[in-house]
Design a protein around this motif. Structure first.
Motif, PDB file in Angstrom:
ATOM      1  N   UNK A  71      56.145  -3.794  -4.505  1.00 32.27           N
ATOM      2  CA  UNK A  71      55.953  -3.612  -5.624  1.00 32.27           C
ATOM      3  C   UNK A  71      56.804  -3.696  -7.074  1.00 32.27           C
ATOM      4  N   UNK A  72      56.398  -4.207  -7.804  1.00 35.13           N
ATOM      5  CA  UNK A  72      57.334  -4.710  -8.799  1.00 35.13           C
ATOM      6  C   UNK A  72      57.277  -3.817 -10.242  1.00 35.13           C
ATOM      7  N   UNK A  73      57.822  -4.099 -11.273  1.00 31.98           N
ATOM      8  CA  UNK A  73      58.156  -2.790 -12.304  1.00 31.98           C
ATOM      9  C   UNK A  73      58.527  -4.238 -13.461  1.00 31.98           C
ATOM     10  N   UNK A  74      57.687  -4.608 -14.407  1.00 32.34           N
ATOM     11  CA  UNK A  74      57.974  -5.631 -15.175  1.00 32.34           C
ATOM     12  C   UNK A  74      58.332  -4.906 -16.755  1.00 32.34           C
ATOM     13  N   UNK A  75      59.140  -4.728 -17.782  1.00 33.23           N
ATOM     14  CA  UNK A  75      59.032  -4.050 -18.593  1.00 33.23           C
ATOM     15  C   UNK A  75      59.422  -5.216 -19.685  1.00 33.23           C
ATOM     16  N   UNK A  76      58.923  -6.013 -20.757  1.00 30.73           N
ATOM     17  CA  UNK A  76      59.253  -6.368 -21.454  1.00 30.73           C
ATOM     18  C   UNK A  76      60.125  -6.612 -22.947  1.00 30.73           C
ATOM     19  N   UNK A  77      59.983  -5.131 -22.972  1.00 27.36           N
ATOM     20  CA  UNK A  77      61.397  -4.484 -23.923  1.00 27.36           C
ATOM     21  C   UNK A  77      60.685  -4.799 -24.989  1.00 27.36           C
ATOM     22  N   UNK A  78      61.598  -4.996 -26.619  1.00 26.94           N
ATOM     23  CA  UNK A  78      60.719  -4.388 -27.786  1.00 26.94           C
ATOM     24  C   UNK A  78      59.427  -5.528 -27.605  1.00 26.94           C
ATOM     25  N   UNK A  96      53.493  -6.629 -26.856  1.00 32.68           N
ATOM     26  CA  UNK A  96      54.730  -6.094 -26.858  1.00 32.68           C
ATOM     27  C   UNK A  96      55.216  -5.134 -27.267  1.00 32.68           C
ATOM     28  N   UNK A  97      56.398  -4.412 -26.335  1.00 33.40           N
ATOM     29  CA  UNK A  97      56.799  -3.247 -25.475  1.00 33.40           C
ATOM     30  C   UNK A  97      55.558  -2.915 -24.589  1.00 33.40           C
ATOM     31  N   UNK A  98      55.744  -4.164 -23.186  1.00 33.97           N
ATOM     32  CA  UNK A  98      54.727  -4.012 -22.734  1.00 33.97           C
ATOM     33  C   UNK A  98      55.173  -3.582 -20.774  1.00 33.97           C
ATOM     34  N   UNK A  99      54.180  -3.045 -20.032  1.00 31.41           N
ATOM     35  CA  UNK A  99      55.042  -3.251 -19.389  1.00 31.41           C
ATOM     36  C   UNK A  99      53.762  -3.835 -18.210  1.00 31.41           C
ATOM     37  N   UNK A 100      54.333  -4.025 -16.351  1.00 31.46           N
ATOM     38  CA  UNK A 100      53.362  -4.291 -15.931  1.00 31.46           C
ATOM     39  C   UNK A 100      53.534  -4.243 -14.446  1.00 31.46           C
ATOM     40  N   UNK A 148      48.453  -3.774  -4.083  1.00 31.98           N
ATOM     41  CA  UNK A 148      47.496  -4.665  -4.580  1.00 31.98           C
ATOM     42  C   UNK A 148      46.570  -3.312  -5.590  1.00 31.98           C
ATOM     43  N   UNK A 149      47.312  -2.679  -6.932  1.00 32.30           N
ATOM     44  CA  UNK A 149      47.247  -1.734  -7.294  1.00 32.30           C
ATOM     45  C   UNK A 149      47.679  -2.137  -8.776  1.00 32.30           C
ATOM     46  N   UNK A 150      46.951  -2.695  -9.955  1.00 32.17           N
ATOM     47  CA  UNK A 150      47.378  -3.388 -11.160  1.00 32.17           C
ATOM     48  C   UNK A 150      48.036  -2.295 -12.655  1.00 32.17           C
ATOM     49  N   UNK A 151      48.480  -1.920 -12.951  1.00 34.80           N
ATOM     50  CA  UNK A 151      48.370  -1.564 -14.323  1.00 34.80           C
ATOM     51  C   UNK A 151      49.102  -1.888 -15.361  1.00 34.80           C
ATOM     52  N   UNK A 152      48.726  -2.448 -16.001  1.00 32.30           N
ATOM     53  CA  UNK A 152      49.459  -3.227 -17.681  1.00 32.30           C
ATOM     54  C   UNK A 152      49.222  -2.354 -19.092  1.00 32.30           C
TER      55      UNK A 152
END
Length: 257
Positions: free
Chosen positions: A14-21, A91-95, A100-104
């Motif tokens: 799993x990966x969790x990408x938090x893109x900040x402001x 903006x203010x994003x999370x991936x 094999x489940x993806x949520x944006x």
């Protein structure tokens, strides 16, 4: 230590990408945090390489762990394919990638941009991946520019059209936001306080708006989409009788036409 939202990923890659402001503000120190569990060092290196190429080395915060987790076939290639320029529209994003489940989720300028980002994400994957999206529209392109400017003043040296370092820093952020609004035409409107001759202030406001356009072009914004105009002291937003009010009136306005 993994964020709480990753505890459910204990058995799967799993990966969790938090893109900040604001993802698009690549010239600022806003962090892009990537965490999670991957099956090998090669996957970790590939993910970090893509993120650093996209956002810059100094912005990417690495919290990825290599662990005994199970990954779908070709997971390495699919994950890195998802990390592309379209993510910078959010903006203010999370991936979130859990097997094999993806949520944006996050904020985009408008609905059409959100659709474009989601389509791009799905195109990077095969049909075994389930993609969900919760991208919010921020009320259009003008709202995006207003949020980025955040009621700040683009500063110039006193009595001149020369930008200060602080003014350049704000324009770096505005350049990134302007790239998100696509082909919309944006008017750069210069304003001054009421001190001095009116015509001199109009000329100065026009010179400052022109400087802003030139600087934005140097940052990759298409000049053909930018117009300039100088209003001088004619459209104050505060009382010119106080130093604070005059400072607020010396401003650059970004208006989507």
């Amino acid at each position: 230590m993994r964020p709480a939202s990753l505890k459910r990923c204990a058995l799967a890659a799993c990966l969790f990408l938090a893109t900040g402001a604001t993802v698009a503000q690549t010239t600022t120190a806003t962090p892009v945090v990537v965490a999670g569990a991957v099956p090998d060092e090669a996957t970790k290196a590939a993910v970090l390489s893509k993120l650093r190429a996209l956002y810059g080395d100094e912005r990417v915060v690495d919290r990825i762990e290599v662990d005994a987790v199970v990954a779908p076939a070709n997971w390495h290639q699919h994950v890195t394919a998802m990390i592309g320029p379209d993510l910078q529209q959010v903006s203010d994003g999370k991936l979130e990638i859990d097997g094999n489940r993806v949520h944006l989720s996050g904020q985009v300028a408008d609905a059409s941009q959100g659709l474009q980002v989601t389509r791009s994400l799905k195109a990077a994957l095969n049909p075994t991946y389930a993609v969900t999206s919760e991208l919010r529209s921020g009320g259009g392109k003008q709202n995006l520019l207003d949020r980025t400017l955040a009621d700040r003043i683009v500063e110039f040296q006193s009595g001149s059209a020369t930008l200060t370092p602080a003014g350049q820093a704000i324009l770096d952020e505005m350049a990134a936001a302007l790239k998100q609004v696509g082909n919309a035409r944006v008017q750069l409107i210069g304003h001054t306080d009421s001190v001095g001759a009116r015509q001199a202030n109009i000329d100065l406001s026009m010179a400052r708006a022109t400087t802003v356009k030139t600087y934005l072009e140097s940052q990759g914004v298409a000049g053909m989409h930018l117009g300039v105009i100088g209003r001088g002291p004619d459209e104050p937003v505060a009382d010119n009788a106080t130093p604070e009010g005059r400072a607020r009136n010396r401003r650059i306005e970004f208006r989507v036409l």
